[in-house]
Design a protein around this motif. Structure first.
Motif, PDB file in Angstrom:
ATOM      1  N   UNK A 797     -10.688   2.319  24.281  1.00 49.56           N
ATOM      2  CA  UNK A 797     -10.456   3.916  23.905  1.00 49.56           C
ATOM      3  C   UNK A 797     -11.747   4.219  23.457  1.00 49.56           C
ATOM      4  N   UNK A 798     -12.758   3.341  23.040  1.00 50.77           N
ATOM      5  CA  UNK A 798     -13.796   3.744  22.090  1.00 50.77           C
ATOM      6  C   UNK A 798     -13.144   3.740  20.753  1.00 50.77           C
ATOM      7  N   UNK A 799     -13.942   4.141  19.659  1.00 54.81           N
ATOM      8  CA  UNK A 799     -13.765   4.130  18.220  1.00 54.81           C
ATOM      9  C   UNK A 799     -12.776   5.047  17.910  1.00 54.81           C
ATOM     10  N   UNK A 800     -11.608   4.677  17.491  1.00 53.31           N
ATOM     11  CA  UNK A 800     -10.414   5.646  16.959  1.00 53.31           C
ATOM     12  C   UNK A 800     -10.495   5.565  15.311  1.00 53.31           C
ATOM     13  N   UNK A 801     -10.816   6.571  14.504  1.00 50.57           N
ATOM     14  CA  UNK A 801     -10.743   6.641  13.114  1.00 50.57           C
ATOM     15  C   UNK A 801      -9.199   6.960  12.761  1.00 50.57           C
ATOM     16  N   UNK A 802      -8.768   6.009  11.818  1.00 55.05           N
ATOM     17  CA  UNK A 802      -7.250   6.093  11.517  1.00 55.05           C
ATOM     18  C   UNK A 802      -7.335   7.013  10.175  1.00 55.05           C
ATOM     19  N   UNK A 803      -7.384   8.291  10.521  1.00 61.43           N
ATOM     20  CA  UNK A 803      -7.374   9.217   9.550  1.00 61.43           C
ATOM     21  C   UNK A 803      -5.993  10.088   9.201  1.00 61.43           C
ATOM     22  N   UNK A 804      -5.648  10.612  10.547  1.00 63.38           N
ATOM     23  CA  UNK A 804      -4.530  11.698  10.314  1.00 63.38           C
ATOM     24  C   UNK A 804      -3.158  11.045  10.446  1.00 63.38           C
ATOM     25  N   UNK A 805      -2.911   9.999   9.371  1.00 65.87           N
ATOM     26  CA  UNK A 805      -1.655   9.532   9.512  1.00 65.87           C
ATOM     27  C   UNK A 805      -0.554  10.540   8.859  1.00 65.87           C
ATOM     28  N   UNK A 806       0.811   9.678   8.745  1.00 60.87           N
ATOM     29  CA  UNK A 806       1.859  10.539   8.037  1.00 60.87           C
ATOM     30  C   UNK A 806       1.629  10.497   6.606  1.00 60.87           C
ATOM     31  N   UNK A 807       1.312   9.576   6.109  1.00 65.49           N
ATOM     32  CA  UNK A 807       1.076   9.505   4.487  1.00 65.49           C
ATOM     33  C   UNK A 807      -0.074   9.797   3.982  1.00 65.49           C
ATOM     34  N   UNK A 808      -0.127  10.355   2.914  1.00 69.15           N
ATOM     35  CA  UNK A 808      -1.359  10.906   2.282  1.00 69.15           C
ATOM     36  C   UNK A 808      -2.287   9.732   1.928  1.00 69.15           C
ATOM     37  N   UNK A 809      -1.629   8.747   1.217  1.00 73.84           N
ATOM     38  CA  UNK A 809      -2.210   7.589   0.636  1.00 73.84           C
ATOM     39  C   UNK A 809      -1.975   6.426   1.555  1.00 73.84           C
ATOM     40  N   UNK A 810      -2.906   6.204   2.342  1.00 74.86           N
ATOM     41  CA  UNK A 810      -2.729   5.350   3.656  1.00 74.86           C
ATOM     42  C   UNK A 810      -3.235   3.853   3.118  1.00 74.86           C
ATOM     43  N   UNK A 811      -2.543   3.042   3.924  1.00 74.62           N
ATOM     44  CA  UNK A 811      -2.889   1.601   3.749  1.00 74.62           C
ATOM     45  C   UNK A 811      -2.606   0.775   2.584  1.00 74.62           C
ATOM     46  N   UNK A 812      -1.462   1.511   2.032  1.00 71.22           N
ATOM     47  CA  UNK A 812      -1.054   0.693   0.745  1.00 71.22           C
ATOM     48  C   UNK A 812       0.099  -0.529   0.935  1.00 71.22           C
ATOM     49  N   UNK A 813      -0.093  -1.344   0.187  1.00 73.74           N
ATOM     50  CA  UNK A 813       0.834  -2.799   0.116  1.00 73.74           C
ATOM     51  C   UNK A 813       2.122  -2.587   0.874  1.00 73.74           C
ATOM     52  N   UNK A 814       2.513  -3.183   1.664  1.00 76.71           N
ATOM     53  CA  UNK A 814       3.944  -3.236   2.479  1.00 76.71           C
ATOM     54  C   UNK A 814       4.226  -1.917   3.266  1.00 76.71           C
ATOM     55  N   UNK A 815       3.112  -1.088   3.194  1.00 77.77           N
ATOM     56  CA  UNK A 815       3.529   0.274   3.886  1.00 77.77           C
ATOM     57  C   UNK A 815       3.120   0.111   5.369  1.00 77.77           C
ATOM     58  N   UNK A 816       3.825   1.043   6.134  1.00 81.67           N
ATOM     59  CA  UNK A 816       3.660   1.210   7.584  1.00 81.67           C
ATOM     60  C   UNK A 816       3.171   2.883   7.878  1.00 81.67           C
ATOM     61  N   UNK A 817       1.749   2.787   8.635  1.00 79.99           N
ATOM     62  CA  UNK A 817       1.125   3.849   8.586  1.00 79.99           C
ATOM     63  C   UNK A 817       1.214   4.164   9.996  1.00 79.99           C
ATOM     64  N   UNK A 818       1.385   5.522  10.646  1.00 83.74           N
ATOM     65  CA  UNK A 818       1.640   5.792  11.883  1.00 83.74           C
ATOM     66  C   UNK A 818       0.632   6.867  12.337  1.00 83.74           C
ATOM     67  N   UNK A 819      -0.076   6.634  13.347  1.00 80.93           N
ATOM     68  CA  UNK A 819      -1.099   7.551  13.820  1.00 80.93           C
ATOM     69  C   UNK A 819      -0.924   7.793  15.357  1.00 80.93           C
ATOM     70  N   UNK A 820      -1.117   8.999  15.685  1.00 81.39           N
ATOM     71  CA  UNK A 820      -1.051   9.660  17.251  1.00 81.39           C
ATOM     72  C   UNK A 820      -2.136   9.996  17.612  1.00 81.39           C
ATOM     73  N   UNK A 821      -2.482   9.478  18.812  1.00 82.75           N
ATOM     74  CA  UNK A 821      -3.584   9.941  19.797  1.00 82.75           C
ATOM     75  C   UNK A 821      -3.114  10.520  20.994  1.00 82.75           C
TER      76      UNK A 821
END
Length: 1155
Positions: A797-821
């Motif tokens: 895919x080339x480099x995908x930056x995981x920025x535009x997720x559902x939550x504002x504070x991403x990659x917190x403990x036990x969290x699931x972050x969703x990204x759409x490309x």
């Protein structure tokens, strides 16, 4: 001698050291009596009458003599020369009248002299010396160059020695011989007699420098010839009411002179000139006689008179022919030219771009080219529309008068950069209208002419919109052949047989030449290579010309070259040499490497020898045998011709950097820079590139990226076509949009395009939904920026930056972050995922549990388990990891495996067989049973040119390394006489995983009653299926050993990175770091352990550093990589500098394994 014969030897020349050419002896040639009688009847006598006939029978030679750069190299003595040809010699020539310098033969000076000789034939030797007179007679002569235009050759006589009775061997006379490798051949010149008639009106004469250009059929023209050599001649010639005659040697423009251009430089005390006419006389091609063409003018060439032009184009009015008849009389005929070209007026509209700083105050010059000739360079002086020319957004109109150009196709435009602050100019377009035919020619420019912007050029060539002919052909350029003399393969002493230069397929060769570090090791000579194959087949001499700005193969340097030459097959020998013949041109070669990308092999020759006339054994060329070279297998390349088409829309062109990545069913390329090379990627233009690409066909997609640099960073890409020269398959990739951060709907600098082959799109579009699960352990979350690359059947895919997720504070403990490309090219089945972060933020460490990737088009979810830290202070301190896809089924290889065997019979007479064939597979896990490929009368097999397919079941033999092929009779009948089956190719496919093994046989298999006669073949190529590669992707720890060389200043403090490439893909760019250890010091061995997914067989590594330290230079000895799972160690030798100040200035090296 019974009959009385008279011979006339006219001269009419000075024999004086201070007149003419300074000669006090002349060779005279006879002319026919009829010409002498004609001259007696004419009022004017002298050189004007017979100069042309004499010129045609003699050879005018220009001698350029270079005095060396050494201290006290110049001489005050009288220098002389004698030229020896195959037929005669010139006798002593006193070199008195130097054209270029009053004080001759001074240090570092090149003096030019003219010599006339009669019938010397091919020049063989030059004797040059001096009389040892004067206060400082000693002379260091570098070289002598002799140009013979009538013979079409330029010879170089090297010397590089003293002519001094107190230096060297004391000789003051030396014999010099032409250096064949410095000989240039071109189309021979012919003599023209040009008479210039200045009008008898007040102020008609001129002191300016007058020039002339002759034009023949279809725009064939001579170089611009200045008729006066110096100021003295300019003051003497072109006086009111006088005529001046010049005999010049110029290019042959054909039988008819269609037009001439004559003008002056408007310099001198009285530059204005009223020209009455020009007469040009040439000798007849057949028979004796001449033809005079008259070009009337009767106009001013003056800034203050007439229309202010100092250049005129003239067409012929009459042609006068004089032919010598058999009875010795001259026949005089005069003919009026009826179909002469007409003079046209061209209106030129120049639009300056509406861009900040786009206008210019510099002087602008234009040349218009048509299929019948060109206008010559004209200054755009008087704008008919604006008093202040070339202002931002303005259109300036000019009128150019010229003889009919025919169909206009090209312009060349420049400015002189004369206004320091306001010279930069953005040219939008130029429109040329032929006022007689009303045809309009549009040239889309949209480029800077600037010393500070784009490529810093102030002269550009533009072609008419829609032009499909050849580009970059300059009609004014001296017509030369391909330097025939340079490319004749000399080396006769070494070759007993005559070399054969084949006209076969042409392939790329890559050469790397290293010069030793000795103080005298460098050379300014021109270096060449000849590649030799079997049966005396060899390439032309391939010249290794240094890039612009480099003048020598400097001591300690390493230079890289790419040349195209004949495919000689298997390389047997390589000749390396240079064209230098003086002591100063000596060269100490350290190493030569020859890469043949299309064969997948590299040869390294440890030369360590002098190529010099006065060093070692005195040879300037050497033959190297490949048996003495280190041979290394490199990745085999396929040649593609890529055609890049820029859109036809306003400002579509660019000067930004453009990068291309290609993805196929069998791998992908690294990102390749497509070089601008001055005029590529311009509006509506097609640009072609030869690309060397791994054998990854069939192509699936490409990725195009721009970096946004340059003065015109935006680019409108229409489409790209990729033509595989091996299979002839053409893939089309269409975009029809902007690559730009400011233009177009997408506002992107990168795009991915699916291949279209025969109107079928190879990859469909999809939306990827990526879910990232952070682990439920203390400190698992991260504040860093996270990135990933997904890999699958169709590349990545080339480099995908995981920025535009559902939550504002991403990659917190036990969290699931969703990204759409959305709107991304589908990768098909997924294989692995590479994830990393940039280690920024207050708490960058991250514990990742898993990542899910959903392909909405396939409606399929792929899971990538992780369950590990990506942190600088935990576990292996890596912040990048690769995750294998957990979806793949496990195959049980304990059961039998199905194999498909496809045989191809040669398409030649008697290649077929009516009997049976048997095959045994030799694998790394074992040997199969004998598979009998049965032939029958009902279903005939093994016919000429046919491919037959068979299926068998057997135990799994693992990776197939070879096959045994036999040819046996049905029912074990006895063989009567000799019989063969000619097999061309065998392809074995492992049905379970789809791996293919190709065997190039092209052999005759003998028929036998028993299975005791057979031939064995090794696997030529393995095509591993995607499914097979995916199942081998298991985590493996690799031990990496890096050895820094034990040479002065070998160590580096820069950050070092490694990328490992294998049959299963690459590792990504990995940093080589350790805490509390000073790495990569001189003579040091450093150990690292990196965990990666199994790379399979290691193919190459790329080692680089970032140059971040003060002493960034690094001498890398070698790299060793060990797969700890199977204990296989691969060694990659380097022995090169990674230093911007040493060798070739590169700070990265691609290394191949040593087996």
């Amino acid at each position: 001698m019974l009959a009385k014969e008279k011979y006339y030897f006219p001269c009419n020349r000075w024999l004086a050291v201070d007149e003419d050419d300074g000669q006090i002896a002349r060779e005279l040639v006879p002319v026919d009596e009829a010409f002498m009688k004609r001259d007696e009847d004419e009022e004017e006598t002298g050189a004007a009458a017979l100069g042309l006939e004499q010129k045609a029978m003699s050879t005018t030679l220009t001698l350029k003599i270079k005095t060396g750069e050494k201290k006290r190299a110049g001489t005050d003595a009288n220098v002389f020369a004698i030229l020896y040809g195959e037929k005669d010699d010139t006798g002593i020539i006193n070199l008195k009248a130097c054209k270029t310098h009053k004080n001759k033969f001074e240090q570092g000076m090149v003096g030019e002299f003219t010599v006339e000789a009669v019938d010397l034939g091919e020049l063989e030797k030059l004797r040059i010396g001096h009389d040892n007179s004067g206060g400082s007679p000693g002379w260091f002569l570098d070289w002598v160059e002799i140009d013979a235009p009538s013979q079409g050759q330029r010879l170089r006589f090297p010397c590089g020695r003293w002519l001094d009775n107190r230096e060297d061997d004391g000789a003051i006379v030396r014999d010099l011989y032409p250096n064949e490798l410095q000989t240039e051949l071109y189309m021979p010149f012919v003599p023209y007699e040009i008479k210039i008639y200045t009008s008898d009106v007040f102020g008609a004469g001129t002191d300016a420098d007058v020039f002339i250009v002759l034009y023949g059929w279809k725009g064939l023209c001579t170089q611009q010839k200045h008729l006066c050599v110096n100021k003295r001649e300019r003051r003497l010639f072109f006086e009111r009411g006088a005529y001046d005659m010049f005999i010049v040697e110029l290019e042959d423009v054909g039988d008819v002179i269609e037009k001439i251009r004559i003008g002056h430089d408007n310099r001198g005390t009285n530059p204005g000139w009223h020209l009455d006419r020009v007469e040009i006389r040439r000798l007849l091609r057949k028979g004796k006689g001449s033809e005079t063409t008259i070009f009337p003018c009767e106009r001013w060439l003056a800034k203050s008179e007439d229309d202010g032009e100092t250049v005129r184009e003239l067409v012929p009015s009459d042609i006068i022919t004089e032919k010598l008849l058999k009875e010795g009389k001259l026949k005089h005929t005069e003919m009026e030219v009826e179909d002469a070209l007409e003079t046209h007026t061209y209106t030129v509209s120049v639009r300056t771009g509406d861009m900040y700083g786009g206008g210019t105050d510099a002087n602008v010059f234009l040349t218009i080219y048509g299929d019948l000739g060109d206008t010559g360079e004209r200054k755009l002086s008087k704008s008919e529309s604006n008093s202040n020319k070339f202002e931002r957004g303005a259109v300036d109109k000019f009128s150019v008068e010229a003889v009919d150009l025919g169909q206009v196709f090209k312009i060349r435009i420049r400015h002189d950069n004369s206004e320091f602050m306001g010279a930069d100019w953005y040219l939008d377009q130029v429109e040329v209208v032929d006022m007689e035919t009303e045809e309009v020619y549009l040239f889309l420019c949209e480029r800077w002419l600037s010393k500070t912007k784009e490529d810093k050029r102030i002269e550009r060539t533009f072609y008419i919109k829609g032009y499909e002919g050849e580009r970059n052909i300059d009609p004014n350029k001296k017509s030369t052949q391909a330097k025939i003399g340079l490319d004749r393969n000399a080396n006769k002493k070494k070759k007993k047989k005559k070399a054969v230069v084949e006209e076969g397929p042409v392939i790329p060769y890559h050469f790397t030449v290293s010069t030793a570090m000795d103080p005298d090791a460098s050379t300014t000579a021109r270096v060449y290579v000849i590649v030799m194959g079997p049966n005396d087949i060899e390439t032309e001499r391939l010249w290794l010309d240094l890039p612009e700005g480099k003048k020598s193969f400097a001591a300690g340097s390493m230079e890289n070259f790419q040349c195209y030459g004949t495919d000689v097959g298997e390389i047997k020998r390589v000749e390396l040499g240079h064209n230098g013949a003086t002591p100063e041109s000596c060269w100490l070669v350290d190493e030569l490497s020859v890469d043949v990308p299309t064969k997948g092999i590299k040869y390294i020759f440890q030369c360590k020898c002098w190529l010099a006339k006065d060093r070692g054994d005195g040879l300037t060329s050497r033959l190297f045998n490949v048996l003495d070279a280190n041979s290394i297998n490199i990745v085999r390349k396929i040649i593609y011709v890529a055609t890049v088409i820029t859109g036809d829309t306003q400002d579509a062109g660019t000067d930004t950097n453009i990068f291309l990545s290609v993805f196929g069913a069998n791998g992908s390329t690294e990102e390749m820079l497509l070089p601008k090379n001055e005029d590529r990627f311009e509006r509506g233009q097609e640009d072609t590139f030869n690309l060397e690409i791994d054998d990854i066909a069939p192509l699936k997609k490409i990725r195009v990226r721009i970096d946004g640099s340059g003065s015109r960073p935006d680019w409108f890409l229409d489409r790209i076509m990729m033509h595989n020269l091996t299979t002839e398959e053409v893939s089309v990739f269409t975009y029809e949009n902007w690559l730009s951060k400011t233009k177009g709907p997408k506002r992107t600098k990168i795009c991915e395009l699916a291949a279209v082959v025969d109107e079928e799109e190879m990859v469909e579009r999809t939306t990827y939904i990526i879910q990232v699960q952070t682990s439920d352990i203390g400190g698992a979350g991260t504040d860093a920026n996270v990135f990933l690359i997904v890999f699958g059947e169709n590349g990545d895919t080339g480099t995908l930056a995981l920025k535009e997720g559902g939550s504002r504070n991403k990659f917190e403990r036990k969290s699931k972050d969703v990204f759409r490309f959305p709107d991304i090219l589908s990768l098909g089945e997924l294989s692995k995922l590479r994830v990393w972060h940039d280690n920024k933020g207050p708490a960058p460490g991250w514990h990742l549990e898993y990542i899910d990737v959903k392909d909405e088009t396939m409606d399929k979810n792929f899971r990538f388990p992780c369950d590990r830290w990506l942190a600088k202070n935990v576990e292996d301190r890596q912040i990048m990891t690769e995750l294998a896809c957990a979806n793949n089924d496990i195959l049980d290889f304990s059961d039998k495996t199905k194999y498909e065997i496809a045989t191809t019979t040669a398409n030649t007479d008697d290649a077929d067989t009516k009997e049976n064939v048997w095959i045994v597979l030799e694998g790394k896990k074992g040997r199969s049973k004998e598979f009998v490929l049965e032939n029958s009368s009902k279903k005939k097999r093994f016919l000429c040119g046919a491919t037959d397919t068979f299926e068998f079941s057997s135990k799994n033999v693992g990776e197939i390394a070879g096959i045994c092929v036999g040819h046996t009779t049905k029912d074990s009948k006895k063989v009567k006489g000799e019989a063969f089956w000619h097999v061309l190719e065998v392809v074995v496919t492992e049905k379970g995983l789809g791996n293919k093994y190709l065997f190039h046989c092209d052999a005759q298999i003998p028929l036998a009653a028993k299975r005791d006669k057979f031939l064995t073949f090794e696997c030529f190529k393995t095509i591993e299926s995607f499914a097979s590669k995916v199942r081998s992707l298991v985590p493996v720890k690799y031990e990496i050993i890096v050895i820094t060389g034990d040479v002065k200043r070998a160590g580096t403090d820069s950050n070092v990175y490694i990328t490992i490439y294998g049959s299963n893909g690459d590792s990504g760019r990995r940093a080589l770091k350790q805490k509390f250890r000073n790495l990569f010091e001189r003579g040091q061995t450093d150990h690292f352990t990196l965990e990666m997914l199994d790379l399979g067989e290691l193919l190459r590594v790329k080692v680089e550093h970032d140059g971040s330290s003060h002493n960034s230079g690094w001498y890398l000895e070698c790299v060793e990589v060990t797969n700890t799972a199977n204990s296989v160690t691969t060694i990659f030798l380097c022995g090169k500098w990674l230093d911007p100040q040493k060798a070739d200035g590169q700070i990265q090296r691609v290394l191949y394994p040593k087996y």
